[in-house]
Motif scaffolding. Structure first.
Motif, PDB file in Angstrom:
ATOM      1  N   LEU B  36       1.027  -1.254  -0.141  1.00  0.00           N
ATOM      2  CA  LEU B  36       0.038  -0.117  -0.049  1.00  0.00           C
ATOM      3  C   LEU B  36       0.838   1.289   0.041  1.00  0.00           C
ATOM      4  CD1 LEU B  36      -2.623  -1.317   2.786  1.00  0.00           C
ATOM      5  CD2 LEU B  36      -2.995  -1.110   0.240  1.00  0.00           C
ATOM      6  N   LEU B  37       0.743   2.111  -0.831  1.00  0.00           N
ATOM      7  CA  LEU B  37       1.581   3.174  -1.165  1.00  0.00           C
ATOM      8  C   LEU B  37       1.574   4.226  -0.138  1.00  0.00           C
ATOM      9  CD1 LEU B  37       0.956   3.802  -4.833  1.00  0.00           C
ATOM     10  CD2 LEU B  37       2.834   2.329  -3.833  1.00  0.00           C
ATOM     11  N   THR B  38       2.975   4.691   0.311  1.00  0.00           N
ATOM     12  CA  THR B  38       3.094   5.863   1.261  1.00  0.00           C
ATOM     13  C   THR B  38       4.059   6.835   0.691  1.00  0.00           C
ATOM     14  OG1 THR B  38       4.983   4.506   2.158  1.00  0.00           O
ATOM     15  CG2 THR B  38       2.846   4.176   3.307  1.00  0.00           C
ATOM     16  N   THR B  39       4.184   6.635  -0.662  1.00  0.00           N
ATOM     17  CA  THR B  39       5.116   7.768  -1.616  1.00  0.00           C
ATOM     18  C   THR B  39       4.114   8.291  -2.539  1.00  0.00           C
ATOM     19  OG1 THR B  39       6.070   6.075  -2.595  1.00  0.00           O
ATOM     20  CG2 THR B  39       7.144   7.180  -0.656  1.00  0.00           C
TER      21      THR B  39
END
Lengths: 331, 44
Positions: B36-39
């Motif tokens: 799950l993207l955090t950037t």
């Protein structure tokens, strides 16, 4: 020979004519479903937004705030829920990650959304939650059902953790697609603080400061009615930190901005939906109507052949006695 | 009578095909290994 051919054509005509409604009304509801292993991300951005500075506890204008939303189908959990409920379900683990102009986290809210793979109705199993808190959804979220209707739907709002109507406001053309436009307004409501915030700020710390979080939004979706997938989304999102027990004190704006999908994500979503809608249309329109037409054509051919085979003098009719040879005439 | 048999064969074939397609269904696939993207990704 013609008789046999007409029977073969008749069988083919019945095959096509029967397949047409079977595909539309039997196969389509069973085959059309959201794949449980879906992985998708979308970036939304709010330009010239107001954002709270937790150091000074005041709002400041920032050039851009990014919201990265990822959804990931949890196949193992979906199988467990299917075993428990007997329903074909999809479990989406999602993350709404908000990034400030400095590239640092503003908030991070995970979600688990469990829904019926065919109808997109919420299924109350498998640990549906928002930010680690169990919830019970009564409305759809992220995706509309296949063959979306021109009517209002219940839509789940993750901030208030309640469902409210999202209104159908008409048909629009978006990037060459005919889409349904939906709108939902959430009035100012007190909402929980995200568990993950910048600078190690926790909901408890904010509460001790004497503040609580209020939120309001106008949510807009442009939905492809064939697949039920939104091809565009926007939000007029406002958040305030209000002083508990002091309505006379001016609230602090935590966030205010017009959130829009980044143009490259709009393009990629439109491309994805355009390819998927062909598959749905194949089962709901192209094949049923095509097969019905073919069935009628084959039936007509079969009847023509049958009629010809029964006509006197045709190849299959019993041969008549040949005319007797003429009597020899003396010269 | 022959016409009736031909029609029945066509109908049975259509039913068999649809039942077979729906019984096979769609493969469920596997959970994506992607995080799950955090950037903020540069491209879709």
């Amino acid at each position: 020979m013609r008789r046999r051919a007409s029977l073969v054509l008749l069988a083919a005509a019945v095959f096509c004519a029967a397949l047409s409604p079977l595909l539309r009304w039997y196969a389509f509801p069973r085959l059309a479903k959201v794949p449980p292993s879906q992985y998708q991300s979308v970036v939304m951005e709010a330009k010239n937004a107001d954002l709270i500075d937790y150091n000074k506890m005041e709002a400041r204008k920032v050039s851009k705030v990014n919201i990265v939303q990822t959804l990931k189908g949890n196949v193992e959990q979906a199988k467990k829920v299917k075993d428990a409920t007997g329903r074909d379900v999809v479990v989406w683990d999602t993350l709404s990650y908000i990034v400030g102009p400095d590239g640092k986290m503003v908030s991070s809210i995970p979600e688990r959304y469990v829904f019926d793979a065919h109808s997109q109705e919420p299924v109350h199993a498998g640990g549906e939650s928002v930010d680690g808190t169990p919830v019970r959804r009564d409305g759809i979220e992220y995706k509309w059902p296949f063959l979306t209707e021109k009517r209002d739907y219940q839509y789940f709002d993750m901030q208030t953790r309640t469902s409210a109507p999202i209104h159908y406001r008409g048909t629009r053309t978006f990037h060459g697609l005919e889409v349904y436009y939906f709108e939902q307004t959430i009035p100012w409501t007190k909402v929980p603080l995200p568990k993950k915030m910048p600078l190690g700020v926790t909901p408890e710390v904010v509460k001790q400061t004497g503040l609580e979080r209020w939120y309001s939004t106008k949510r807009m979706f442009w939905v492809d009615p064939v697949t039920g997938a939104p091809v565009n989304g926007e939000e007029l999102h406002k958040e305030e930190m209000r002083w508990i027990g002091h309505p006379e004190k001016k609230p602090i704006t935590a966030f205010a901005g017009h959130v829009k999908m980044r143009p490259d994500y709009v393009d990629s979503t439109v491309d994805l939906v355009t390819s998927q809608r062909v598959l749905v249309l194949l089962l709901t329109s192209y094949l049923p109507w095509g097969l019905l037409g073919l069935g009628c054509l084959l039936l007509t051919l079969s009847l023509v052949l049958e009629a010809r085979s029964r006509r006197p003098g045709s190849g299959t009719a019993p041969a008549e006695d040949p005319a007797p040879d003429p009597e020899p005439v003396p010269a | 009578m022959r016409a009736l048999i031909a029609a029945a064969i066509g109908l049975a074939a259509a039913l068999a095909l649809v039942l077979a397609i729906t019984a096979i269904g769609m493969p469920s696939g596997e959970t994506s290994p992607k995080p799950l993207l955090t950037t903020v990704p540069a491209h879709p």
